[in-house]
Design a protein around this motif. Structure first.
Motif, short mmCIF file in Angstrom:
data_model
loop_
_atom_site.label_atom_id
_atom_site.label_comp_id
_atom_site.label_asym_id
_atom_site.label_seq_id
_atom_site.Cartn_x
_atom_site.Cartn_y
_atom_site.Cartn_z
N ALA A 62 0.53 -1.13 0.40
CA ALA A 62 0.42 -2.38 1.13
C ALA A 62 -1.02 -2.84 1.34
N GLU A 110 1.27 -7.76 -0.69
CA GLU A 110 2.46 -7.63 0.16
C GLU A 110 3.46 -6.71 -0.52
N GLN A 116 1.75 -6.58 4.69
CA GLN A 116 0.46 -6.32 4.06
C GLN A 116 -0.52 -5.84 5.13
#
Length: 212
Positions: free
Chosen positions: A17, A21, A65
């Protein structure tokens, strides 16, 4: 931030991450972290509120993310943990070798005296590393002394890396031959004395080794 919330951040990092994303579900994260989906949701809320992650919903799950702030936190933790753990300290357990140490110490003895400054006892103390994971983890910040290889009676003896260490006030060295049958979990130690006798050691005894 709670420690378990930090584990979630680490889990997201391992999933990739950083810089992109990724899609996650509460169920899969809960299974990996051994908590309930409701707990994972609470941890994600906390990470987002602290500014460590961004997230949005998708049809397949949650898109997550790690933000710059989260990456900075992880880097700081890594640096702090590395400096705290990898300080040249080895915790190990005394084990028996295969009986070849005396032969090789005898062959290298003049060079050991020249490069390390002591006459080695003809034998090694073998220690199974318990902490950290390997010898190389413990000695990553130590500079080795290279004992050069040589040829004797048609036989080639390779270079040896030696790291100065101390055990209960006795100085010696961990030696790592360029060719070795020992895994990185076994430290071979030489000193000017018989360490087993000097420190009254037997197989299974735990000792602390300090790089110097």
């Amino acid at each position: 931030m709670k420690l378990k919330t930090l584990f979630l951040l680490i889990n997201l990092t391992k999933r990739g991450a950083i810089g992109r994303e990724i899609t996650v579900t509460l169920r899969e994260l809960a299974k990996e972290l051994n908590v309930s989906p409701q707990t994972v949701l609470r941890w994600l809320d906390e990470l987002e509120e602290l500014g460590y992650i961004s997230r949005r919903c998708s049809k397949r799950g949650t898109l997550v993310q790690i933000k710059d702030e989260g990456m900075e936190l992880l880097e700081t933790l890594y640096e702090e943990l590395s400096s705290a753990l990898y300080r040249g300290i080895i915790i190990g357990e005394v084990v028996s070798g295969i009986g070849e140490g005396a032969y090789y110490v005898k062959q290298y003895s003049p060079l050991i005296r020249e490069y390390l400054g002591f006459n080695p006892y003809p034998g090694t103390l073998n220690v199974k590393v318990i902490f950290p994971k390997t010898i190389f983890d413990a000695l990553c910040n130590s500079r080795p002394i290279i004992i050069p290889g040589f040829v004797k009676n048609g036989r080639t003896f390779g270079d040896v890396r030696a790291y100065r260490i101390r055990i209960n006030g006795i100085e010696g060295a961990i030696v790592i031959p360029s060719r070795t049958i020992h895994p990185p979990k076994i430290a071979e130690i030489i000193a000017s004395v018989n360490l087993r006798k000097a420190l009254n050691l037997k197989d299974g005894d735990r000792i602390r080794i300090e790089a110097v």
